[in-house]
Design a protein around this motif. Structure first.
Motif, PDB file in Angstrom:
ATOM      1  N   ASP A   1       0.925  -1.206  -0.094  1.00 28.87           N
ATOM      2  CA  ASP A   1      -0.054  -0.059   0.000  1.00 28.87           C
ATOM      3  C   ASP A   1       0.790   1.270  -0.083  1.00 28.87           C
ATOM      4  OD1 ASP A   1      -2.846   0.994   0.197  1.00 28.87           O
ATOM      5  OD2 ASP A   1      -2.004   2.104   1.975  1.00 28.87           O
ATOM      6  N   VAL A   2       2.055   1.281   0.896  1.00 28.59           N
ATOM      7  CA  VAL A   2       2.743   2.560   0.849  1.00 28.59           C
ATOM      8  C   VAL A   2       3.500   2.753  -0.699  1.00 28.59           C
ATOM      9  CG1 VAL A   2       5.165   3.376   1.762  1.00 28.59           C
ATOM     10  CG2 VAL A   2       3.471   2.226   3.292  1.00 28.59           C
ATOM     11  N   SER A   3       4.064   1.582  -1.298  1.00 29.70           N
ATOM     12  CA  SER A   3       4.731   1.905  -2.426  1.00 29.70           C
ATOM     13  C   SER A   3       3.756   2.244  -3.724  1.00 29.70           C
ATOM     14  CB  SER A   3       5.574   0.932  -2.975  1.00 29.70           C
ATOM     15  OG  SER A   3       4.574  -0.208  -3.002  1.00 29.70           O
ATOM     16  N   ALA A   4       2.623   1.849  -3.424  1.00 26.57           N
ATOM     17  CA  ALA A   4       1.469   1.941  -4.517  1.00 26.57           C
ATOM     18  C   ALA A   4       0.793   3.294  -4.322  1.00 26.57           C
ATOM     19  CB  ALA A   4       0.260   0.797  -4.400  1.00 26.57           C
ATOM     20  N   SER A   5       0.810   3.902  -3.230  1.00 28.39           N
ATOM     21  CA  SER A   5       0.277   5.188  -2.981  1.00 28.39           C
ATOM     22  C   SER A   5       1.107   6.166  -3.318  1.00 28.39           C
ATOM     23  CB  SER A   5      -0.172   5.563  -1.234  1.00 28.39           C
ATOM     24  OG  SER A   5      -0.366   6.510  -1.099  1.00 28.39           O
ATOM     25  N   LEU A   6       2.795   5.935  -3.126  1.00 28.46           N
ATOM     26  CA  LEU A   6       3.618   6.980  -3.661  1.00 28.46           C
ATOM     27  C   LEU A   6       3.784   6.955  -5.253  1.00 28.46           C
ATOM     28  CD1 LEU A   6       6.279   8.734  -3.068  1.00 28.46           C
ATOM     29  CD2 LEU A   6       7.367   6.425  -3.025  1.00 28.46           C
ATOM     30  N   LEU A   7       3.668   5.759  -5.650  1.00 32.46           N
ATOM     31  CA  LEU A   7       3.645   5.583  -7.123  1.00 32.46           C
ATOM     32  C   LEU A   7       2.334   6.301  -7.739  1.00 32.46           C
ATOM     33  CD1 LEU A   7       4.541   4.865  -9.982  1.00 32.46           C
ATOM     34  CD2 LEU A   7       3.589   2.615  -9.631  1.00 32.46           C
ATOM     35  N   SER A   8       1.046   6.285  -7.180  1.00 33.83           N
ATOM     36  CA  SER A   8      -0.121   6.853  -7.593  1.00 33.83           C
ATOM     37  C   SER A   8       0.019   8.246  -7.272  1.00 33.83           C
ATOM     38  CB  SER A   8      -1.295   6.389  -6.738  1.00 33.83           C
ATOM     39  OG  SER A   8      -1.590   4.946  -7.007  1.00 33.83           O
TER      40      SER A   8
END
Length: 380
Positions: free
Chosen positions: A10-17
């Motif tokens: 969730d952390v890396s996905a949120s950052l990429l988004s």
């Protein structure tokens, strides 16, 4: 939907988004390849992105699972650094159409190139060669213009997170199209006051997004030209905005909740210009809507808006969402959705997590209407 991010972290996905959103793209997220089918059924993405697992035994395992789930989707892998030759060849053999280095300059143009390649491959797979080249070129130009507009609109938003004294503000927008008719802003207006608002322009898309530029200009002018009475009675802020919208003859109205927070007294003065649902306050007294009626702004001349006041004691969370959030909730009567929203704010406050995570907005993808969240918190 333009881009779909597949990432269980969730952390890396949120950052990429966030990176892609600020580049001007509409982004949706899912956690696993098994979730891709549901997202694609809602709206087919122009490009699917998943991380290259550089530290994993099989760095392309996630990409392989996505391709296995739907081989027709254009897929690119992302990484913090350029892939070496061996890794790039392995990705291409798997069926990946591009490997994106997130640190490279001109990232938006690189992604647009990947989208274009994916579209060409899709046309080749279906044998559709009758599409007029000029029409495709015009469509790409329109998409570039829309993404440029989105990039500018995201740049008008205030920093998130942002701290003013003991208060911390953050927000998240989910446009139904590339451009959003929802808008938020917050800013210090005197040494002891700051102003915030959430606005929902009627309609959505480019015409509504144009009004958000006017709202941002109004914010800047308000900081220079406010009257002291506005800080005690923010209904007068709505009256000033109403005159400006009517003078511009935009044929658009705005539902808006505005608040002025006194940092010395820890009190909130607020007014509501037809915004629904109302703001929600979660504090030591419980969790409740700050109910206050008022007409939308930009519809009628000679309208006055009432103001109300509430004390902000102890640790608290003040949350606002646009009505588009209600539309993506499970079907049910309005009181049930309001109760769900109250429970979500209560849970976000108690657990110290983001409201949009509790509402799972990142995983739902674009809705039929723009969606926005604005959250203000204060520690004890």
């Amino acid at each position: 939907m333009a881009l779909l991010v597949v990432d269980p972290d969730d952390v890396s996905a949120s950052l990429l988004s966030d990176i892609l959103t600020h580049q001007g793209f509409a982004v949706s997220r899912v956690a696993t390849p098994a979730d891709v089918a549901a997202a694609v059924a809602h709206a087919r993405p122009e490009l699917v992105l998943c991380p290259y697992g550089a530290d994993a035994p099989n760095p392309l395992a996630l990409a392989h699972s996505v391709i296995a789930a739907d081989p027709t989707l254009p897929l690119a892998v992302t990484s913090a650094e350029p892939l070496d030759r061996a890794a790039l060849l392995a990705a291409v053999r798997l069926g990946v159409i591009d490997a994106l280095d997130l640190g490279q300059p001109q990232l938006a143009q690189v992604i647009e190139g990947a989208i274009a390649r994916g579209a060409r491959l899709a046309r080749g797979a279906t044998g559709d060669v009758r599409v007029d080249a000029a029409t495709r070129a015009e469509l790409r130009e329109l998409q570039r213009d829309q993404r440029a507009g989105r990039y500018i609109q995201m740049g008008m938003l205030p920093p998130s997170p942002m701290a003013i004294d003991r208060y911390r503000m953050r927000h998240k927008l989910y446009p139904s199209l590339l451009l959003s008719g929802d808008f938020v802003d917050y800013f210090r207006i005197t040494d002891r006051h700051f102003v915030f608002y959430m606005a929902d322009v009627s309609g959505h898309g480019a015409s509504s997004a144009f009004v958000t530029v006017l709202l941002k200009n109004f914010s800047r002018r308000l900081r220079r030209e406010y009257r002291p009475r506005m800080l005690r009675e923010p209904g007068e802020i709505l009256a000033a905005l109403n005159r400006e919208l009517l003078d511009n003859r935009l044929d658009k109205h705005v539902a808006i909740f505005v608040g002025v927070l006194d940092l010395t007294d820890n009190t909130l003065a607020f007014a509501n210009g037809g915004h629904f649902p109302s703001a929600i306050l979660s504090d030591e007294s419980g969790c409740r809507f700050l109910e206050l009626s008022g007409k939308p702004v930009g519809l009628f001349e000679d309208v006055a808006w009432r103001s109300d006041h509430v004390a902000l004691n102890g640790a608290l969370m003040l949350a606002m969402v646009s009505d588009g959030v209600l539309e993506v909730m499970d079907p049910g009567p309005l009181p049930q959705k309001e109760a769900y929203l109250l429970n979500a704010v209560r849970a976000a406050h108690a657990k110290g997590i983001e409201l949009w995570q509790v509402l799972e907005l990142d995983r739902r993808g674009a809705g039929p209407d723009d969606m926005a969240c604005l959250v203000i918190t204060k520690e004890a």
